[in-house]
Every structure is written in C-alpha cells, then in structure tokens.
Enzyme design. Sequence first.
Site, PDB file in Angstrom:
ATOM      1  CE1 TYR A  74      43.422  79.190  50.260  1.00 32.48           C
ATOM      2  CE2 TYR A  74      42.085  80.382  49.175  1.00 32.48           C
ATOM      3  CZ  TYR A  74      43.358  79.569  49.692  1.00 32.48           C
ATOM      4  OH  TYR A  74      43.786  79.559  48.051  1.00 32.48           O
ATOM      5  CG  PHE A 126      67.158  90.337  35.899  1.00 32.08           C
ATOM      6  CD1 PHE A 126      68.257  90.836  36.329  1.00 32.08           C
ATOM      7  CD2 PHE A 126      65.673  89.746  36.688  1.00 32.08           C
ATOM      8  CE1 PHE A 126      68.382  90.185  37.647  1.00 32.08           C
ATOM      9  CE2 PHE A 126      66.374  88.697  37.603  1.00 32.08           C
ATOM     10  CZ  PHE A 126      67.693  89.145  38.636  1.00 32.08           C
ATOM     11  CB  THR A 127      68.565  86.125  34.989  1.00 29.64           C
ATOM     12  OG1 THR A 127      67.892  87.373  36.160  1.00 29.64           O
ATOM     13  CG2 THR A 127      70.138  86.366  34.668  1.00 29.64           C
ATOM     14  CG  ASP A 217      62.305  94.748  36.524  1.00 33.64           C
ATOM     15  OD1 ASP A 217      62.087  95.283  37.670  1.00 33.64           O
ATOM     16  OD2 ASP A 217      62.675  93.973  36.887  1.00 33.64           O
ATOM     17  CE  LYS A 260      65.615  92.032  43.935  1.00 40.19           C
ATOM     18  NZ  LYS A 260      65.077  91.284  43.420  1.00 40.19           N
ATOM     19  NE  ARG A 384      74.023  88.918  37.981  1.00 37.20           N
ATOM     20  CZ  ARG A 384      72.918  87.728  37.937  1.00 37.20           C
ATOM     21  NH1 ARG A 384      71.881  88.995  38.589  1.00 37.20           N
ATOM     22  NH2 ARG A 384      72.314  86.914  37.845  1.00 37.20           N
ATOM     23  CG  PHE A 451      73.059  82.904  37.338  1.00 40.20           C
ATOM     24  CD1 PHE A 451      72.138  83.127  36.064  1.00 40.20           C
ATOM     25  CD2 PHE A 451      72.834  83.451  38.623  1.00 40.20           C
ATOM     26  CE1 PHE A 451      70.791  83.175  36.064  1.00 40.20           C
ATOM     27  CE2 PHE A 451      71.683  84.174  38.963  1.00 40.20           C
ATOM     28  CZ  PHE A 451      70.881  84.140  37.744  1.00 40.20           C
TER      29      PHE A 451
HETATM   30  N1  F0G Z   1      63.752  91.972  38.820  1.00 36.71           N
HETATM   31  C1  F0G Z   1      64.922  92.510  38.883  1.00 36.71           C
HETATM   32  C2  F0G Z   1      65.531  93.798  37.947  1.00 36.71           C
HETATM   33  C3  F0G Z   1      65.806  92.253  39.594  1.00 36.71           C
HETATM   34  O1  F0G Z   1      66.987  92.501  39.870  1.00 36.71           O
HETATM   35  C4  F0G Z   1      64.972  90.992  39.941  1.00 36.71           C
HETATM   36  C5  F0G Z   1      66.248  90.250  41.102  1.00 36.71           C
HETATM   37  C6  F0G Z   1      63.844  90.014  39.683  1.00 36.71           C
HETATM   38  C7  F0G Z   1      63.157  91.166  38.630  1.00 36.71           C
HETATM   39  C8  F0G Z   1      63.055  89.111  40.123  1.00 36.71           C
HETATM   40  O2  F0G Z   1      62.856  89.006  41.379  1.00 36.71           O
HETATM   41  O3  F0G Z   1      64.014  87.494  42.548  1.00 36.71           O
HETATM   42  O4  F0G Z   1      61.929  88.484  43.359  1.00 36.71           O
HETATM   43  O5  F0G Z   1      62.419  86.906  41.985  1.00 36.71           O
HETATM   44  N2  F0G Z   1      67.453  90.078  41.304  1.00 36.71           N
HETATM   45  C9  F0G Z   1      67.970  89.457  42.606  1.00 36.71           C
HETATM   46  C10 F0G Z   1      69.304  89.860  41.934  1.00 36.71           C
HETATM   47  C11 F0G Z   1      67.696  87.808  42.379  1.00 36.71           C
HETATM   48  O6  F0G Z   1      70.302  89.315  43.501  1.00 36.71           O
HETATM   49  O7  F0G Z   1      70.000  91.340  41.479  1.00 36.71           O
HETATM   50  P1  F0G Z   1      63.076  88.154  42.142  1.00 36.71           P
END
Ligand code: F0G
Length: 460
Positions: A74, A126-127, A217, A260, A384, A451
């Site tokens: 843990y 970013f979303t 990021d 990624k 997108r 989305f």
């Molecule tokens: N920042 C960027 C630039 C991203 O592309 C993503 C995720 C995140 C943050 C968030 O990270 O998914 O690990 O919580 N992108 C994915 C995509 C979902 O399909 O582009 P996460």
Amino acid sequence: MMKKHSWAEPYKIKMVELLKITTLPQRRKAIDNAGYNTFLLKSEDVYIDLLTDSGTSAMSDQQWAGMMLGDEAYAGSANFYHLEKVVQEVYGYKYMIPTHQGRGAENILSQVMIKKGDIIPGNMYFTTTRLHQELAGGVFHDIIIEEAHDAANYHPFKGDVDLNKLEALVKEYGADKIPYVCIAVTVNMAGGQPISMGNLKALRAYTENLGIKIILDMTRIAENAYFIQNREPGYAQRSIRSLVKEICSYTDGATMSAKKDALVNIGGFLALNNTDAYEEASNLVVVYEGLHTYGGLAGRDMEAMAIGIKESISDAHIKARIGQVIYLGEQMKQMDIPITEPIGGHGIFIDAKRFLPHLHQELFPAQALAAELFIDAGIRTMERGIVSAGRNAKTGENYCPKLELVRLTIPRRVYTQAHMDVIAESVCNVYDNRKKIKGLKMVYEPKYLRFFQARFEKIK
Ligand code: F0G
C-alpha cells in the site's frame, strides 16, 4: 546509388491480436445503435481503431517483464521510487506524484494553484484541462498564435504562444490574477502542432519577471522534441532526450497523461519543483487518487511507466512513430484530402469544413464524417470540433471553434504501414461520395465533456 531515407520500426513483433472484419450492414447498425458517436461503439465492432492514441500503445517485452516486478505494498512501493527516479532524471522535476491518468493530475494541480476568478492563459484549450481549471474557479484564455486556428496555414510551430495576447491579459487583469500559463506540447486540439524552443524561452523570460509560473501539459513531449530537432534551426544535432529535458527546464511543473508518450495503458503524474505546492498536492492526492506513493495505480503500472518513459525518448522510436503518421498524411495529401498542415505528431486531422463545405457547423460536420468513415470500412476516428468544444460554463452558449476536425489518431507501435494504406483508401472512398453526406442532430447532451457521451440522429 539509392539514398537511405527510409525508417523502419526499431522493434519486431512478438505477439499479435487478431482483428475482426465486419460487413456494411453490421457497421450501419452499430453506428446507429451508438447514436452516431464513435465513443459509444463497441470495440469489437471496430476494424482499425484510431479513436485515440491514449492508453492504446503496445507495451514492450521489457515493460511486460516489469509488470511482474510489481510491488503491491500500500505504501512505499519499490516501483514508486523507480518511477520517481526516472521522472527526476529524464524530465528534471524535483517532485513527482502518481495519478490514475492525466486528468487526475489536472484536478490536483488546479485545486492547488487556482483561486476563484483567476485567469489561466494557455496555447489552446484541452477538454479535461480547461474543465478542471473552470471547476477550480479559473477562466481559461486562449493565447495561441492565430495561425493555429487555420487548418490550411503551414506554420512550423503552430503551438507557439502569441506573447502580445498574453501581455494584453496581464494589462487587463494584472499579473497577480494569473497564477500560471498552461503550455501544451504538440497541441492536441490544433492537430498535434508543436511549440518551438525559442517561443518557450521567450515566454519564460517574459513571465519570470512578472512572477507568473509555467505549467506544462507534457503529455506528448517527446513528439514535440522531434519537431524541434527537425524544424527549428540549431537543434538538428541534439538528442530527443536532451531536448525533452530542456523543454521541462523552462517550466515550474507539469501534468502528464502517461497513456500517450510514455507507452502505457494507464497512468499519469503531477510533477512540481516548489516544495510548498508539492506538499499541498501530496496531501490532496490522498483525497482523490490514493496515497502519494501510488496515486490510484498498481505498483506494476508504475513499473511499466518508468520503463515506458525511458523507451519514449529514444530517437529511433520517435522517428518511426512520427514517420508512420507522416506516411499516412502524405498519402492522404496525394489523394487531395484536406488535412491540417503541417502533419502533426499523433495523428492526421481531416478538415471537415473543407471536406464537407455544404454542411454548416451546427450540423456537426466532423461528427457526421467520423460516422461515415466508420461505416465505410470500420475505421474508428473521433470529432474535434464544435461537439468537443462544448458550451461556455457561464452563458451556456456553444463554443464555435474555427477548427472543425476529424482526428485519425495513431496508436504507438500497434498498426503497420499496410494498415495506413487501407485507412487512406477508405478516406478517399468517403471523399468521393462526400456530397451525399448529410448532417446530424444532437438528441442527448450530457453536462460535462459532452463529446464522450452525446447522442445524435441522422438528418433525413
Ligand atoms: N492533456 C492532453 C493534451 C491530452 O491529450 C489528454 C488526453 C489529457 C491531457 C488528459 O489525460 O486522458 O490521461 O486523463 N487526451 C486523450 C485524447 C483522451 O484522446 O486525446 P487523460
């Protein structure tokens, strides 16, 4: 004599996963059941999956071997200390807190750094990142260069910040309202477009005097380093490894989705240099993710990440990874498919505005095109554009982004060049029949990050 320009994957394949090929009627039914949202398709109905490069990479034999070394204590797992050491060595940050994925780190960072009413400038949104900034009481402002909003503009570093836009925000709100600038590497929503080292250095020089921090990021940092190496004068002789470290050196901390670049199926982290911020974050992580030495991950996940990070900064790996993306993009260009240029790091972004000029943005052209691409040959892509952009949290109005794109995201080390050929042919087939494509109507809209779960119907 033939010149040696070709690249090849710096690995051979040890295990394969069989693909399922479906029929046209099966695909029509599947996308209808999914409400014309590729996120709601079942993966078993997909032939080539280009939904995302997130968590979809193939791990190496070394990473799989590392999974067997999982220390599932843990607290104080050996894999945590390994990961911490790799993050310190490769990226140069002092402190590292694991999180279940990138948005876990974004949540904690936003809570630690943002006060209600703060302004968070960034090189395009970013979303999940913007949503966490908003939930913490901040207001996002886009300060990316104008060229980034034009899919056809060939600028080598469309991820660059427009320092005049930042200066205008400082004048309007005051530097003390701006805790940090959020900088993404290979900007996802702009089409995987890099930021230059020169721009980052200039940003550092400007913000340092004002006491504004830079948070990276760093999700696709090795891919950004490749573009610096290949496009920015003075960097051609530098290794990806050294460029990655230099990028981080101009920042105060970072959020990372290790799904990624870092070649794992799950995981992320928050990295910081400031001790006070680290202490607050390591306290908060206990509330949302888990103890600061596992952050929602199994020991084996942290081990695979530590190994994946080291593999991700190999020059041969990145050259083949981006080489494959460029190969697909060049094929599509030859077929006159309108795509975002220059070709980005993690995928090809089709410009739905030019592909379907007869559909206006309220008919969700990119969403409709993603559905058609699936119907043609079972290739799953994603929107997108206006659906991803969502609504302004205060006014409830739709954000109408200039970019209306369909993303063909290439998973790392998963598909072959022959798959790229099949993809290009399918896109070309849909392009030939583009005039028949009608728009969509949104019939269900979730409140957050719509989305992912929105549903649509075909306009008759
Ligand atoms: N920042 C960027 C630039 C991203 O592309 C993503 C995720 C995140 C943050 C968030 O990270 O998914 O690990 O919580 N992108 C994915 C995509 C979902 O399909 O582009 P996460």
